[in-house]
Design an enzyme around this catalytic site. Sequence first.
Site, PDB file in Angstrom:
ATOM      1  N   TYR A   1       0.605 -13.115  -4.290  1.00 63.68           N
ATOM      2  CA  TYR A   1       0.211 -14.005  -3.188  1.00 63.68           C
ATOM      3  C   TYR A   1       0.236 -15.448  -3.671  1.00 63.68           C
ATOM      4  CZ  TYR A   1      -1.149 -11.429   0.962  1.00 63.68           C
ATOM      5  OH  TYR A   1      -1.125 -10.726   2.126  1.00 63.68           O
TER       6      TYR A   1
ATOM      7  N   ASP B   1      19.998 -26.602  14.037  1.00 65.24           N
ATOM      8  CA  ASP B   1      19.812 -25.256  13.503  1.00 65.24           C
ATOM      9  C   ASP B   1      21.190 -24.786  13.057  1.00 65.24           C
ATOM     10  OD1 ASP B   1      19.592 -22.588  13.031  1.00 65.24           O
ATOM     11  OD2 ASP B   1      18.638 -22.084  14.942  1.00 65.24           O
TER      12      ASP B   1
END
Length: 425
Positions: free
Chosen positions: A58, A204
């Site tokens: 994590y 994009d």
Amino acid sequence: MSMPTDYLHQLQSTDPAIYSALRGEEARQRDGIELIPAENYTYPEVLALLGSVFTNKYSEGYPGNRYYGGQDFTDTVENIARERACALFRGEHANVQALSGSAMNQAAYFALLEPGDTILAMDLSHGGHLTHGAPVSHMGKLFRFIRYKTHGERGEIDYDELRQLAREYEPKLVLCGYSSDPRDLDYGRFKAIANEVGALTMADISHIGGLVAGNVMNNPLDAGFDLITTTTHKSLRGPRGGLIVCKKELAKQVDKSVFPGLQGGPHMNQVAATATTLLLAQRPQFQDYSRRVLDNAQRLAVRLKDAGAKLVTGGTENHSLVVDTVASFGLTGKQAEQVLDRVGITTNKQVIPDDPLPPMTASGIRIGSPAATTRGMLGSDMDAVAGWIVKALRWHESSQKLEEIQAEVRCFCRRFPVPGLMEQG
Ligand code: DSN
């Protein structure tokens, strides 16, 4: 390099059903021709990193500023990935944590805008993406999208119309980019129009990220765009994931928007794999590959047209093309996709501009060259591929013909190893 085989043997005894599906998928990828323009075969190194112990960690936060300890090596890979992304796309800041394309675009919007703001973007049936404001997407509900379309036989953007729309609706963001448009864009003209109305600019480039990185297509950042997004797994050949590259002054808001705005812990196995992908994309071999992707798409387009197929936009300037299968073969896109699946050629049904048919039926199919090019297929191979596509769609009612074509496709594929597969058949 191959996948870590000891893990796979363990999987075989622990979960035979999933092991067998994995083997089935390997065989499918090996024995067929992959022509979905959004797909590719990634590098063995990327497969190894995706299956590595980085998946255990994590790492909420950013390098040097994380919520958990033990970040020496995750900080190293994320810093390297960010530096390489900036160098490759000639940007000032990069965020490499987006879990995939939709999250990446959502994070970008929320970095730049407030809910309800106006975005000028390409219509879905003309090639835009779901996250570019399709009414069924959450983004379509949260922002006010004004849609521009392509025009004419060549499917080009009418920049005068775009300017008129921009003046009329005063968008806060001018968005360009597509998931199904075979043309390159004039980013300078987009930028000039956005400047006239004081809008930010975002491109994009998910489909063509590798082609921009390989310097064979225009880079919106060179035209002064504020921000680009690209997925990492399409023409770039990396792991599933998303990149945002932007101007320095947007760095803080982009990072805050990705985490904690939208996501929790990044997938550090994916970030490590992205870093290696970006290194490989800096090599001259990747530029050669990108050039071959374009050449192969053009060769496919020419051969399909020679054989009488009708292409939306009449040709291609990138890695993809769209065949109007209703006009060319009297088959819907769904039917054409299914026929081609039967012979081992994978495509996807695709709406054409202002398509009268719904997306799950569609009037066309989308075809692309990145994956086939990764396997080493060249122009003459594209001639054979186009031939099989046309024969299969013309003779779709003959099971015998389809079986013959499938056998030929399978035999042809043996000449082209799939990177990273343990057994090449
Ligand atoms: N699914 C990708 C594509 O096929 O273009 C984009 O979302």
